[in-house]
Design a protein around this motif. Structure first.
Motif, PDB file in Angstrom:
ATOM      1  N   ASP A  70       0.806  -1.223   0.000  1.00  0.00           N
ATOM      2  CA  ASP A  70       0.000   0.000   0.000  1.00  0.00           C
ATOM      3  C   ASP A  70       0.837   1.269   0.000  1.00  0.00           C
ATOM      4  O   ASP A  70       2.056   1.227   0.156  1.00  0.00           O
ATOM      5  CB  ASP A  70      -0.965  -0.015   1.211  1.00  0.00           C
ATOM      6  N   GLU A  71       0.158   2.388  -0.185  1.00  0.00           N
ATOM      7  CA  GLU A  71       0.806   3.713  -0.180  1.00  0.00           C
ATOM      8  C   GLU A  71      -0.249   4.765   0.159  1.00  0.00           C
ATOM      9  O   GLU A  71      -1.427   4.626  -0.188  1.00  0.00           O
ATOM     10  CB  GLU A  71       1.403   3.990  -1.562  1.00  0.00           C
ATOM     11  N   TYR A  72       0.168   5.796   0.857  1.00  0.00           N
ATOM     12  CA  TYR A  72      -0.740   6.917   1.126  1.00  0.00           C
ATOM     13  C   TYR A  72      -1.042   7.670  -0.155  1.00  0.00           C
ATOM     14  O   TYR A  72      -0.134   7.924  -0.960  1.00  0.00           O
ATOM     15  CB  TYR A  72      -0.080   7.913   2.085  1.00  0.00           C
ATOM     16  N   LYS A  73      -2.283   8.066  -0.312  1.00  0.00           N
ATOM     17  CA  LYS A  73      -2.659   8.898  -1.458  1.00  0.00           C
ATOM     18  C   LYS A  73      -2.150  10.321  -1.228  1.00  0.00           C
ATOM     19  O   LYS A  73      -2.352  10.882  -0.143  1.00  0.00           O
ATOM     20  CB  LYS A  73      -4.181   8.915  -1.630  1.00  0.00           C
ATOM     21  N   GLY A  74      -1.499  10.863  -2.243  1.00  0.00           N
ATOM     22  CA  GLY A  74      -1.066  12.267  -2.171  1.00  0.00           C
ATOM     23  C   GLY A  74       0.378  12.448  -1.731  1.00  0.00           C
ATOM     24  O   GLY A  74       0.894  13.549  -1.778  1.00  0.00           O
ATOM     25  N   LEU A  75       1.036  11.373  -1.290  1.00  0.00           N
ATOM     26  CA  LEU A  75       2.435  11.528  -0.887  1.00  0.00           C
ATOM     27  C   LEU A  75       3.376  11.125  -2.023  1.00  0.00           C
ATOM     28  O   LEU A  75       3.215  10.065  -2.628  1.00  0.00           O
ATOM     29  CB  LEU A  75       2.759  10.699   0.364  1.00  0.00           C
ATOM     30  N   ALA A  76       4.352  11.996  -2.281  1.00  0.00           N
ATOM     31  CA  ALA A  76       5.351  11.720  -3.324  1.00  0.00           C
ATOM     32  C   ALA A  76       6.327  10.660  -2.802  1.00  0.00           C
ATOM     33  O   ALA A  76       6.477  10.508  -1.583  1.00  0.00           O
ATOM     34  CB  ALA A  76       6.096  13.011  -3.648  1.00  0.00           C
ATOM     35  N   PRO A  77       6.999   9.962  -3.715  1.00  0.00           N
ATOM     36  CA  PRO A  77       7.924   8.897  -3.287  1.00  0.00           C
ATOM     37  C   PRO A  77       9.022   9.399  -2.341  1.00  0.00           C
ATOM     38  O   PRO A  77       9.514   8.637  -1.507  1.00  0.00           O
ATOM     39  CB  PRO A  77       8.554   8.410  -4.597  1.00  0.00           C
ATOM     40  N   ASP A  78       9.408  10.678  -2.480  1.00  0.00           N
ATOM     41  CA  ASP A  78      10.482  11.175  -1.616  1.00  0.00           C
ATOM     42  C   ASP A  78       9.950  11.854  -0.346  1.00  0.00           C
ATOM     43  O   ASP A  78      10.711  12.400   0.443  1.00  0.00           O
ATOM     44  CB  ASP A  78      11.412  12.120  -2.388  1.00  0.00           C
ATOM     45  N   HIS A  79       8.626  11.784  -0.119  1.00  0.00           N
ATOM     46  CA  HIS A  79       8.065  12.300   1.140  1.00  0.00           C
ATOM     47  C   HIS A  79       8.480  11.357   2.259  1.00  0.00           C
ATOM     48  O   HIS A  79       8.342  10.143   2.122  1.00  0.00           O
ATOM     49  CB  HIS A  79       6.541  12.379   1.035  1.00  0.00           C
ATOM     50  N   GLU A  80       8.983  11.905   3.341  1.00  0.00           N
ATOM     51  CA  GLU A  80       9.546  11.055   4.397  1.00  0.00           C
ATOM     52  C   GLU A  80       8.559  10.076   5.010  1.00  0.00           C
ATOM     53  O   GLU A  80       8.957   9.102   5.637  1.00  0.00           O
ATOM     54  CB  GLU A  80      10.154  11.921   5.504  1.00  0.00           C
ATOM     55  N   GLN A  81       7.250  10.363   4.893  1.00  0.00           N
ATOM     56  CA  GLN A  81       6.266   9.437   5.458  1.00  0.00           C
ATOM     57  C   GLN A  81       5.629   8.539   4.400  1.00  0.00           C
ATOM     58  O   GLN A  81       4.729   7.757   4.703  1.00  0.00           O
ATOM     59  CB  GLN A  81       5.171  10.205   6.219  1.00  0.00           C
ATOM     60  N   SER A  82       6.119   8.668   3.155  1.00  0.00           N
ATOM     61  CA  SER A  82       5.535   7.780   2.138  1.00  0.00           C
ATOM     62  C   SER A  82       6.071   6.377   2.360  1.00  0.00           C
ATOM     63  O   SER A  82       7.153   6.177   2.931  1.00  0.00           O
ATOM     64  CB  SER A  82       5.859   8.273   0.730  1.00  0.00           C
ATOM     65  N   GLU A 162     -10.725   6.556  11.393  1.00  0.00           N
ATOM     66  CA  GLU A 162     -10.167   7.387  12.474  1.00  0.00           C
ATOM     67  C   GLU A 162      -9.141   6.595  13.277  1.00  0.00           C
ATOM     68  O   GLU A 162      -8.106   7.103  13.681  1.00  0.00           O
ATOM     69  CB  GLU A 162     -11.293   7.866  13.404  1.00  0.00           C
ATOM     70  N   MET A 163      -9.437   5.292  13.478  1.00  0.00           N
ATOM     71  CA  MET A 163      -8.546   4.450  14.285  1.00  0.00           C
ATOM     72  C   MET A 163      -7.163   4.319  13.626  1.00  0.00           C
ATOM     73  O   MET A 163      -6.132   4.413  14.289  1.00  0.00           O
ATOM     74  CB  MET A 163      -9.173   3.065  14.444  1.00  0.00           C
ATOM     75  N   THR A 164      -7.167   4.141  12.311  1.00  0.00           N
ATOM     76  CA  THR A 164      -5.890   3.997  11.599  1.00  0.00           C
ATOM     77  C   THR A 164      -5.149   5.333  11.562  1.00  0.00           C
ATOM     78  O   THR A 164      -3.932   5.389  11.756  1.00  0.00           O
ATOM     79  CB  THR A 164      -6.156   3.448  10.173  1.00  0.00           C
ATOM     80  N   ILE A 165      -5.891   6.418  11.344  1.00  0.00           N
ATOM     81  CA  ILE A 165      -5.261   7.744  11.336  1.00  0.00           C
ATOM     82  C   ILE A 165      -4.628   8.008  12.710  1.00  0.00           C
ATOM     83  O   ILE A 165      -3.481   8.445  12.818  1.00  0.00           O
ATOM     84  CB  ILE A 165      -6.288   8.837  10.951  1.00  0.00           C
ATOM     85  N   GLU A 166      -5.367   7.678  13.754  1.00  0.00           N
ATOM     86  CA  GLU A 166      -4.875   7.836  15.141  1.00  0.00           C
ATOM     87  C   GLU A 166      -3.596   7.020  15.344  1.00  0.00           C
ATOM     88  O   GLU A 166      -2.603   7.500  15.868  1.00  0.00           O
ATOM     89  CB  GLU A 166      -5.958   7.290  16.082  1.00  0.00           C
ATOM     90  N   ALA A 167      -3.633   5.738  14.884  1.00  0.00           N
ATOM     91  CA  ALA A 167      -2.482   4.851  15.084  1.00  0.00           C
ATOM     92  C   ALA A 167      -1.265   5.331  14.297  1.00  0.00           C
ATOM     93  O   ALA A 167      -0.129   5.182  14.743  1.00  0.00           O
ATOM     94  CB  ALA A 167      -2.849   3.427  14.678  1.00  0.00           C
ATOM     95  N   ASN A 168      -1.497   5.920  13.120  1.00  0.00           N
ATOM     96  CA  ASN A 168      -0.370   6.285  12.258  1.00  0.00           C
ATOM     97  C   ASN A 168       0.136   7.705  12.479  1.00  0.00           C
ATOM     98  O   ASN A 168       1.152   8.087  11.930  1.00  0.00           O
ATOM     99  CB  ASN A 168      -0.756   6.101  10.780  1.00  0.00           C
ATOM    100  N   LYS A 169      -0.575   8.463  13.316  1.00  0.00           N
ATOM    101  CA  LYS A 169      -0.164   9.867  13.501  1.00  0.00           C
ATOM    102  C   LYS A 169       1.187   9.965  14.218  1.00  0.00           C
ATOM    103  O   LYS A 169       1.850  10.986  14.151  1.00  0.00           O
ATOM    104  CB  LYS A 169      -1.239  10.663  14.245  1.00  0.00           C
ATOM    105  N   ARG A 170       1.615   8.843  14.842  1.00  0.00           N
ATOM    106  CA  ARG A 170       2.899   8.878  15.527  1.00  0.00           C
ATOM    107  C   ARG A 170       4.055   9.191  14.572  1.00  0.00           C
ATOM    108  O   ARG A 170       5.103   9.635  14.993  1.00  0.00           O
ATOM    109  CB  ARG A 170       3.153   7.568  16.276  1.00  0.00           C
ATOM    110  N   PHE A 171       3.840   8.959  13.281  1.00  0.00           N
ATOM    111  CA  PHE A 171       4.897   9.210  12.307  1.00  0.00           C
ATOM    112  C   PHE A 171       4.818  10.620  11.721  1.00  0.00           C
ATOM    113  O   PHE A 171       5.699  11.054  11.004  1.00  0.00           O
ATOM    114  CB  PHE A 171       4.817   8.192  11.164  1.00  0.00           C
ATOM    115  N   PHE A 172       3.737  11.328  11.997  1.00  0.00           N
ATOM    116  CA  PHE A 172       3.547  12.678  11.445  1.00  0.00           C
ATOM    117  C   PHE A 172       3.595  13.695  12.587  1.00  0.00           C
ATOM    118  O   PHE A 172       3.593  13.322  13.760  1.00  0.00           O
ATOM    119  CB  PHE A 172       2.192  12.765  10.731  1.00  0.00           C
TER     120      PHE A 172
END
Ligand code: F6R
Length: 243
Positions: A70-82, A162-172
């Protein structure tokens, strides 16, 4: 019902090494194999092991091909959180895999349908996924297939819960910065893999692990579909094992 194999390790480190053994064996018997790869915290000890093992001459990634979940929508390959960036940093830059043999969904795709179709076609052209690595989310998601009223089949766009966004916000920096959508292999794509290894570590995953493999097969618990796959090995640590 098929029987899922469980390997219970002392800790996350050992779980990583045991899962890496499965990769090592496959790569040695099939050097041009197709690996399905995952991001997140759980696979990190596996990737560290695989890097070490190639440096020690135990495996050779030069003919291996890979396709990510998978990949986040809207993030470029060189985005640090992609997820592309994650794979480069944590695996690809340290092994001999050829860049053209690695595949991650294009987060910047504008023609989403065409990108998803091409993703499926690439997997098919390569002869299918030999070994798919999975983690599991606290809500039972696999890749970005969230709880739903059906099992989504093929690569598609999803809205994150919301649960996944909450869990993944640690990287942002904040939850607001977490993309709201992603591209993900479907449950069907994953179920087509010839062999599946799921890595699950930490006490926080115990409950969902139990629900997924000892509960009903239910699209509200996406990982529960794996009960119907003929070749699944769950490598977990003692903290995550429910018994
Ligand atoms: C990652 C992925 C996700 C993770 C899951 C668990 O490519 O598809 O489904 O496997 O969110 O993440 P961690 O391992 O960080 O707990």
């Amino acid at each position: 019902m098929f029987h899922t194999r469980f390997i219970v390790a002392e800790n996350a480190q050992e779980a990583g090494a045991l899962a890496a053994d499965i990769f090592e064996n496959l790569i040695n018997v099939k050097p041009a194999c197709v690996l399905g790869l995952a991001t997140g915290s759980s696979p990190l000890p596996i990737y560290a092991e695989l890097i070490k093992r190639e440096k020690e001459g135990k495996i050779d990634f030069s003919r291996v091909r890979s396709v990510n979940l998978d990949e986040y929508k809207g993030l470029a390959p060189d985005h640090e959180q992609s997820y592309r960036y994650f794979m480069q940093e944590n695996l690809f830059n340290h092994i001999s895999i050829k860049p053209e043999n690695t595949t991650v969904p294009d987060g910047l795709a504008t023609d989403v349908d065409a990108m998803c179709k091409a993703y499926e076609e690439r997997i098919e052209e390569w002869g299918g996924i030999d070994l798919q690595l999975l983690g599991i989310g606290h809500d039972g998601h696999i890749a970005f297939n969230e709880p739903e009223d059906h099992f989504p089949k093929m690569t598609h766009e999803v809205k994150l819960t919301e649960m996944t966004i909450e869990a993944n916000k640690r990287f942002f920096n904040s939850a607001d910065e977490v993309p709201k959508s992603a591209f993900t292999m479907g449950i069907g794509t994953i179920m087509n893999a010839k062999k599946i290894v799921m890595i699950v570590t930490g006490a926080g995953k115990k409950e969902i692990l139990k629900k997924s493999f000892w509960g009903n097969v239910d699209p509200q618990v996406p990982a529960s579909i794996l009960q119907l796959h003929p070749d699944v090995t769950v490598v977990c640590d003692k903290d995550a094992y429910p018994f």
